[in-house]
Enzyme design. Sequence first.
Site, short mmCIF file in Angstrom:
data_model
loop_
_atom_site.label_atom_id
_atom_site.label_comp_id
_atom_site.label_asym_id
_atom_site.label_seq_id
_atom_site.Cartn_x
_atom_site.Cartn_y
_atom_site.Cartn_z
N ASP A 1 -5.47 -6.51 6.88
CA ASP A 1 -5.56 -5.80 5.59
C ASP A 1 -6.98 -5.85 5.05
O ASP A 1 -7.29 -6.75 4.27
CB ASP A 1 -4.57 -6.42 4.61
CG ASP A 1 -4.43 -5.64 3.32
OD1 ASP A 1 -4.88 -4.48 3.27
OD2 ASP A 1 -3.87 -6.20 2.36
N GLU B 1 -9.79 -2.94 -4.11
CA GLU B 1 -8.39 -2.59 -3.90
C GLU B 1 -7.49 -3.79 -4.16
O GLU B 1 -6.41 -3.64 -4.72
CB GLU B 1 -8.17 -2.09 -2.47
CG GLU B 1 -6.85 -1.35 -2.26
CD GLU B 1 -5.68 -2.25 -1.90
OE1 GLU B 1 -4.53 -1.77 -1.92
OE2 GLU B 1 -5.89 -3.45 -1.60
N GLU B 2 -7.95 -4.97 -3.78
CA GLU B 2 -7.15 -6.17 -3.96
C GLU B 2 -7.23 -6.72 -5.38
O GLU B 2 -6.45 -7.60 -5.74
CB GLU B 2 -7.59 -7.26 -2.97
CG GLU B 2 -7.48 -6.88 -1.50
CD GLU B 2 -6.04 -6.79 -1.01
OE1 GLU B 2 -5.12 -6.90 -1.85
OE2 GLU B 2 -5.85 -6.58 0.20
N GLU C 1 -3.90 1.41 5.48
CA GLU C 1 -3.18 0.19 5.10
C GLU C 1 -2.23 -0.24 6.22
O GLU C 1 -1.74 0.59 6.99
CB GLU C 1 -2.38 0.43 3.83
CG GLU C 1 -3.20 0.49 2.56
CD GLU C 1 -3.74 -0.88 2.14
OE1 GLU C 1 -3.21 -1.90 2.61
OE2 GLU C 1 -4.69 -0.91 1.36
N HIS D 1 -10.42 -0.18 2.28
CA HIS D 1 -11.10 -1.16 1.43
C HIS D 1 -11.64 -2.29 2.28
O HIS D 1 -11.01 -2.74 3.24
CB HIS D 1 -10.17 -1.69 0.33
CG HIS D 1 -8.96 -2.42 0.83
ND1 HIS D 1 -8.94 -3.80 1.00
CD2 HIS D 1 -7.72 -2.00 1.17
CE1 HIS D 1 -7.74 -4.17 1.43
NE2 HIS D 1 -6.99 -3.10 1.54
N HIS E 1 -2.46 -11.32 4.07
CA HIS E 1 -2.51 -12.21 2.91
C HIS E 1 -2.01 -13.62 3.24
O HIS E 1 -1.90 -14.45 2.33
CB HIS E 1 -1.69 -11.64 1.74
CG HIS E 1 -2.27 -10.40 1.14
ND1 HIS E 1 -1.98 -9.98 -0.14
CD2 HIS E 1 -3.13 -9.48 1.65
CE1 HIS E 1 -2.62 -8.85 -0.39
NE2 HIS E 1 -3.33 -8.53 0.69
N ASP F 1 -12.69 -5.16 0.64
CA ASP F 1 -12.43 -6.41 -0.06
C ASP F 1 -11.15 -7.06 0.46
O ASP F 1 -10.27 -6.40 1.00
CB ASP F 1 -12.37 -6.21 -1.58
CG ASP F 1 -11.22 -5.31 -2.01
OD1 ASP F 1 -10.98 -4.29 -1.34
OD2 ASP F 1 -10.57 -5.62 -3.03
#
Length: 371
Positions: free
Chosen positions: A99, A130-131, A159, A68, A344, A70
């Site tokens: 990520d 995805e997020e 991931e 992903h 994150h 995003d």
Amino acid sequence: MTEADPVPLARDLLRSRSVTPEDDGAQTVLARALDALGFSIEWLRFGEVSNLVARRGSGSPHFGFAGHTDVVPPGEGWRHDPFAAVIEDGLLFGRGAVDMKGAIAAFVAALAARPANHAGTISLLITGDEEGDAVDGTRRILDHLAASGALPEFCLVGEPTCRARLGDTIKIGRRGSISAHVTVRGVQGHVAYPHLADNPLHRLIPALEALRATTLDEGTAWFEPSSLQITSVDTGNKAGNVIPASASARLNIRFNDRHTGPDLAAWIRDTVARHAPGAACDIGISGEAFLTEPGPVTTLFSEAVAAVTGITPKLDTGGGTSDARFIAAHCPVAEFGLVGTSMHRVDEAVPVSELRALAEIYGRILDRVFR
């Protein structure tokens, strides 16, 4: 074999402010790089979400890489602009470095260092959702590929799986997740006159305790025991002398492959109904548990990791959910990527050396798949 450098593409991807569902050009950057390597690009837009499928070759084996572009919002307090892709002291900073734009760049670098005339098929399944709610992303891509008979035979998701060192963990499964919002109605009244009221908490609390006290299972060979957590109890009542008119609670279960979401939903409803008749249960299943049994696919991945890092990776099923839960319904899937400690977080960063090592690992995987 001399590996291509993933850092330039990683920096280009990081400069896109692709906070879900915005893409801000990230997938265009990726498509340009893949087009130069002979991949055909298929754009799939659902709602506000941009997705792409890139494909090269034909026939079997058909290997898929899913990821992903995003990212989550960056927050505040970064030492560098989170979308400037600054390299300092050997670290590449940026939201999505770990990520998982870094892993995407590493896989493209592995492709760039290898011949384009390989046997079989390579597909990249890249989403921009995805997020977020994960409604218009990988799930929709898979539906499209299934309808056209173009699903991979097995898939790697990039991931960030590693815990402390690059190479220490491969995910071969994930727990399922189910959430419930339980609401019990009562009759508001003064605490001094309980006979004139109906306290909903006195029914909600026993229902919650019955759920909490139940041992769902003892775990399995590959999964820890399923876990139910009550996350909130609320009445909206700020007065200490008022019996509330309603009470609600939220809970979540992370469950292993001894259960299914629908079975747990039925258990929640039945348990609540016994203790709080008439209560409303709003239940959502965000993913089922899945397991890719250790075998040829996981062995291939493990050998590639060990060849580069010298580490035999642990096969693991812990952590949260990922888009692998959707892929598992269609083909065997495993996950391997960077060390996830900074994902994150403010100042998310990846060591440049680890990004290059990941490209080498992905390259070894490709060599084993297409040898």
